[in-house]
Structures are given as structure tokens and as C-alpha cells.
Write a protein that holds these residues in place. Structure first.
Motif, short mmCIF file in Angstrom:
data_model
loop_
_atom_site.label_atom_id
_atom_site.label_comp_id
_atom_site.label_asym_id
_atom_site.label_seq_id
_atom_site.Cartn_x
_atom_site.Cartn_y
_atom_site.Cartn_z
N PHE A 116 31.86 59.26 41.19
CA PHE A 116 31.16 59.27 39.90
C PHE A 116 29.96 58.33 39.93
O PHE A 116 28.84 58.68 39.52
CB PHE A 116 32.14 58.87 38.80
N MET A 117 30.17 57.11 40.45
CA MET A 117 29.08 56.14 40.50
C MET A 117 28.04 56.53 41.54
O MET A 117 26.84 56.29 41.35
CB MET A 117 29.62 54.73 40.80
N LEU A 118 28.48 57.14 42.66
CA LEU A 118 27.53 57.61 43.67
C LEU A 118 26.63 58.70 43.09
O LEU A 118 25.39 58.64 43.22
CB LEU A 118 28.28 58.14 44.89
N ALA A 119 27.24 59.69 42.44
CA ALA A 119 26.45 60.75 41.82
C ALA A 119 25.51 60.18 40.77
O ALA A 119 24.34 60.57 40.68
CB ALA A 119 27.38 61.79 41.20
N ASP A 120 26.02 59.21 40.01
CA ASP A 120 25.19 58.61 38.97
C ASP A 120 24.00 57.87 39.56
O ASP A 120 22.88 57.95 39.04
CB ASP A 120 26.04 57.65 38.13
N GLN A 121 24.22 57.15 40.68
CA GLN A 121 23.10 56.43 41.30
C GLN A 121 22.04 57.40 41.81
O GLN A 121 20.83 57.14 41.68
CB GLN A 121 23.60 55.55 42.45
N VAL A 122 22.48 58.51 42.40
CA VAL A 122 21.54 59.51 42.90
C VAL A 122 20.72 60.08 41.74
O VAL A 122 19.49 60.20 41.83
CB VAL A 122 22.30 60.62 43.66
N VAL A 123 21.40 60.42 40.64
CA VAL A 123 20.69 60.94 39.46
C VAL A 123 19.78 59.87 38.87
O VAL A 123 18.63 60.13 38.51
CB VAL A 123 21.71 61.43 38.41
N ASP A 124 20.29 58.63 38.80
CA ASP A 124 19.56 57.51 38.22
C ASP A 124 18.26 57.25 38.97
O ASP A 124 17.29 56.73 38.40
CB ASP A 124 20.47 56.27 38.28
N ASN A 125 18.22 57.61 40.24
CA ASN A 125 17.02 57.42 41.07
C ASN A 125 16.23 58.71 41.26
O ASN A 125 15.46 58.84 42.22
CB ASN A 125 17.42 56.83 42.43
N GLY A 126 16.43 59.65 40.34
CA GLY A 126 15.66 60.90 40.39
C GLY A 126 15.88 61.67 41.68
O GLY A 126 14.95 62.33 42.18
N PHE A 127 17.12 61.59 42.22
CA PHE A 127 17.47 62.28 43.47
C PHE A 127 16.57 61.85 44.62
O PHE A 127 16.46 62.55 45.62
CB PHE A 127 17.43 63.80 43.29
N TYR A 128 15.92 60.69 44.46
CA TYR A 128 15.03 60.14 45.50
C TYR A 128 13.93 61.12 45.89
O TYR A 128 13.38 61.05 46.99
CB TYR A 128 15.83 59.72 46.74
N ASP A 140 28.07 70.88 64.39
CA ASP A 140 27.32 71.31 65.58
C ASP A 140 26.20 72.31 65.25
O ASP A 140 25.57 72.85 66.14
CB ASP A 140 28.26 71.89 66.64
N ASP A 141 25.95 72.51 63.96
CA ASP A 141 24.90 73.46 63.54
C ASP A 141 23.80 72.76 62.75
O ASP A 141 23.08 73.39 61.97
CB ASP A 141 25.53 74.58 62.71
N ILE A 142 23.66 71.46 62.95
CA ILE A 142 22.67 70.68 62.20
C ILE A 142 21.26 71.21 62.43
O ILE A 142 20.41 71.19 61.53
CB ILE A 142 22.79 69.18 62.58
N SER A 143 20.99 71.74 63.61
CA SER A 143 19.64 72.22 63.91
C SER A 143 19.24 73.42 63.06
O SER A 143 18.07 73.79 63.02
CB SER A 143 19.54 72.60 65.40
N ALA A 144 20.21 74.03 62.36
CA ALA A 144 19.91 75.18 61.50
C ALA A 144 19.53 74.76 60.08
O ALA A 144 19.13 75.60 59.27
CB ALA A 144 21.10 76.12 61.44
N LEU A 145 19.65 73.46 59.76
CA LEU A 145 19.32 73.00 58.41
C LEU A 145 17.84 73.16 58.12
O LEU A 145 16.99 72.98 59.01
CB LEU A 145 19.70 71.52 58.25
N ASP A 146 17.52 73.49 56.87
CA ASP A 146 16.12 73.57 56.45
C ASP A 146 15.47 72.20 56.55
O ASP A 146 16.05 71.19 56.14
CB ASP A 146 16.02 74.07 55.00
N THR A 147 14.26 72.15 57.08
CA THR A 147 13.55 70.87 57.20
C THR A 147 12.76 70.63 55.91
O THR A 147 11.54 70.82 55.84
CB THR A 147 12.63 70.86 58.43
N ILE A 148 13.50 70.24 54.88
CA ILE A 148 12.92 69.92 53.58
C ILE A 148 13.31 68.48 53.24
O ILE A 148 14.21 67.91 53.87
CB ILE A 148 13.44 70.89 52.49
N PRO A 149 12.62 67.85 52.27
CA PRO A 149 12.98 66.47 51.92
C PRO A 149 14.47 66.36 51.58
O PRO A 149 14.96 67.02 50.65
CB PRO A 149 12.09 66.19 50.71
#
Length: 355
Positions: A164-176, A230-239
Motif C-alpha cells: 500500500f505504501m509502495l503504491a502510494d509513493q509511486v503515485v505520490d511521485n507522479g509515477f516518476y 529470460d525474456d527481458i529482451s522482449a520488453l518495450d523500451t519505454i520509460p
């Protein structure tokens, strides 16, 4: 066992443990005695032991007070206890409380700041330790308490508070400013509870997990996408913000190589595979820090209300994701510790022990 007992692990080898008998402690003026009744055991408790020195978790329940040498440690547990003796007004025999407990038959506390919601343990050795761990909530004054959901509180409340606090910190920081939130150990309770809180509120949620946990993690419906390590290379290269709950160096290295400067934040959130990850990450998330901030922003009652509302949303669905396995007695606690430490507990299983 004798009238009281203690379970301890070797601080230099968490796979070595002992069960010792002892006498039930006597209380003096200003103290109360809790009988430890029902506790949970999850990867979170292993984390407390792994970080026992660095984060001072070993100091909550000193082994010397139980006749054990300094090579032993008592990994803290969360659960319910009953007041069986008290010299403190407002802390009554028979009162049931939820809080941070030793893996032992009893705990002596010095109740302070006693009110309808419970009390805090003001024992001198706990004065400099993180204060959220010193609170004991009375079941009769806890808005999140439901008698038929005790096992969910035991297994999830401390994890969900972190989530809950982790999600709140992420939201509190505008999802960075990120377009994707990436979470390792996505099958873990802390990860998927945070994902549950964050779902639909901003960036795309991507879970990283082992191949064996793919089906379970996808079945939760918390993530927009679940990807094997093992499929990290398939992730979209977005922020992307990386919320690291695994502490696996190879995962971090692969992400940094693949995402480059698109990895806008790298945040360590504890660990599940016993590899301390704080040094390698750019920053470390510690729930009590965000809790203090929100305590100032919202007040204690406002924080409690928001937590309770989130908890009730979560408990409405989580019982369908969990198989609670209940053991009985100290030996069952010792076995559950061995199973969780060795990674033998499937993500659907939660260990509860009735003592």
C-alpha cells in the motif's frame, strides 16, 4: 513442549534452527504478558532474518532474554496474541492483539500510549527501533479487523502495508514520469498486492517471474503483462520504473543493458531470494518513511482510513488466490520456516501456525 518455548535460527546459517524450552515469564509493574497464539510465515519473515543485522530486526526480541547465545536470532513474525497477565490499566487479560511477535510462546511488553486501538511497546531496547513495529492493535479497536479474515490479516497485513505504501509513493511521485512499472518477484504477495493497488491508475504494469510461476501470476489479473525473467529482451523500451522485489543481480543487469536510459528509476523493495539488493539499486523503499510522510499529510486517522479501504478492496478478491495451510505447535513453525527458506512453498500457499 514446556510451559513456554522459543524457536531460533543461527544468524550465520538460517537453515539451522533450534527449539528450546523455558519458563513462562513473570511480569513486574508496568508490564503485560502476551501469549503468542496464531502467526504466519512468509518470505517476508526470511527477509527480516537476512537483513537482521543491517535493519536491526534481530534486536526486537533479544535471544539473551531467553537463555540463548548471541549466535542465535529470533526472526520476527506477525500474528495474534492474547494478554494473559497485565499490570497496566486499559490492557486487560483476555484482550486479543495483532502485531510483531517473537517465534516463542510468550512476550513481555511495556504498554504505553494505551487507547481503544491498542498500545505501543515502550520496552527500552525497542525505543530506537522503527516505531511501526512496536504497535499492537486490539481487535476490538481495529477497523481492518474481521474475525473470519484473521488468517488473511496474519499473512497479508504487513505485506499489504508495504504494498500500500509502495503504491502510494509511486503515485505520490507522479509515477516518476514512467510509461511502464516493472515488478520482479511478481508472484510474491507484496508484489501482486502493490500491483492490485496500482492497476488502472497510470502506467502499464508488467510482472517479471520465473517460468514455473507464469500461469499463477497471469491468473491474478493484477498485471497488464507477465514476462519470464529470460525474456527481458522482449520488453518495450519505454520509460520504465523498476520495482525490485527479488534482488537478483542478473535481472538488474539485463534490465539496465536492455533499457539503458529508459530505466528512469531503479528501486529496491526488500528481497525474496536472500540476495541483499540495496547497494546495487539507485534507491531503497522503506515503508515507514512513506508512512511518516502520509501521517503528516493525512493524520493517523486519515492514514488508517485509507489503509482500511484498500485492505477491504483487497480482501474481497485475495481469498480466491490463496490456499492457507495451518500447522499446529512449535514443531510446525520450525517446519514452515524450513519450507519457506528453501523456496518449497508455492505462491498460492500461505503458512499459518496455531501455537
Amino acid at each position: 513442549m514446556a510451559d513456554s518455548w522459543t524457536f531460533a535460527v543461527a544468524r550465520d546459517d538460517l537453515g539451522r534452527s533450534t527449539l528450546v524450552d523455558g519458563a513462562t515469564p513473570e511480569v513486574v509493574d508496568g508490564e503485560a504478558l502476551l501469549r503468542v497464539d496464531r502467526v504466519g510465515l512468509t518470505a517476508n519473515n526470511v527477509t527480516y532474518a537476512v537483513l537482521g543485522d543491517a535493519m536491526r530486526y534481530w534486536e526486537f526480541f533479544p535471544p539473551a532474554a531467553r537463555g540463548l547465545g548471541p549466535q542465535w536470532g529470533l526472526p520476527p513474525l506477525w500474528g495474534f496474541a492474547e494478554v494473559v497477565a497485565s499490570t497496566v490499566a486499559g490492557v486487560e487479560v483476555g484482550q486479543r492483539v495483532y502485531g510483531y511477535l517473537p517465534p516463542a510462546g510468550h512476550l513481555v511488553v511495556r504498554p504505553d500510549r494505551v487507547d481503544a486501538s491498542g498500545f505501543r511497546d515502550a520496552s527500552p531496547h525497542r525505543a530506537e527501533l522503527p516505531s511501526p513495529y512496536n504497535a499492537y492493535r486490539s481487535t476490538t479497536g481495529d477497523p481492518a479487523y474481521q474475525a473470519d479474515h484473521e488468517d488473511l490479516l496474519i499473512l497479508f497485513r504487513p505485506l499489504f502495508f508495504t504494498s500500500f505504501m509502495l503504491a502510494d509513493q509511486v503515485v505520490d511521485n507522479g509515477f516518476y514520469g514512467a510509461e511502464a512499472l516493472l515488478m520482479s518477484s511478481a508472484s510474491s504477495k507484496t508484489a501482486y498486492a502493490a500491483a492490485f493497488e496500482l492497476r488502472g491508475r497510470g502506467p502499464r504494469l508488467v510482472g517479471l517471474t520465473s517460468p514455473g510461476n507464469l500461469a499463477f501470476t497471469r491468473s491474478l489479473g493484477c498485471y497488464d503483462e507477465v514476462v519470464p525473467y529470460d525474456d527481458i529482451s522482449a520488453l518495450d523500451t519505454i520509460p520504465t520504473v523498476y520495482l525490485d522485489l527479488s534482488g537478483t543481480p542478473s535481472t538488474r543487469a539485463a534490465l539496465r543493458q536492455h533499457l539503458g536510459d529508459r530505466l528512469v528509476r531503479d528501486i529496491a523493495v526488500g528481497l525474496t531470494n536472500q540476495t541483499p539488493n540495496a547497494d546495487a539499486a539507485e534507491e531503497v523503499f522503506f515503508a515507514p518513511v512513506q508512512m511518516r510522510k502520509r501521517g503528516q499529510d493525512w493524520g493517523r486517522e486519515g492514514l488508517d482510513q485509507r489503509f482500511t479501504e484498500a485492505w477491504q478492496r483487497f480482501t474481497a478478491v485475495v481469498s480466491g488466490w490463496l490456499d492457507v495451510q495451518v500447522g499446529v505447535g512449535p514443531e510446525a513453525l520450525q517446519q514452515a520456516w524450513a519450507d519457506v527458506l528453501a523456496g518449497r512453498t508455492p505462491p498460492r500457499v500461505g503458512h499459518v501456525v496455531q501455537l
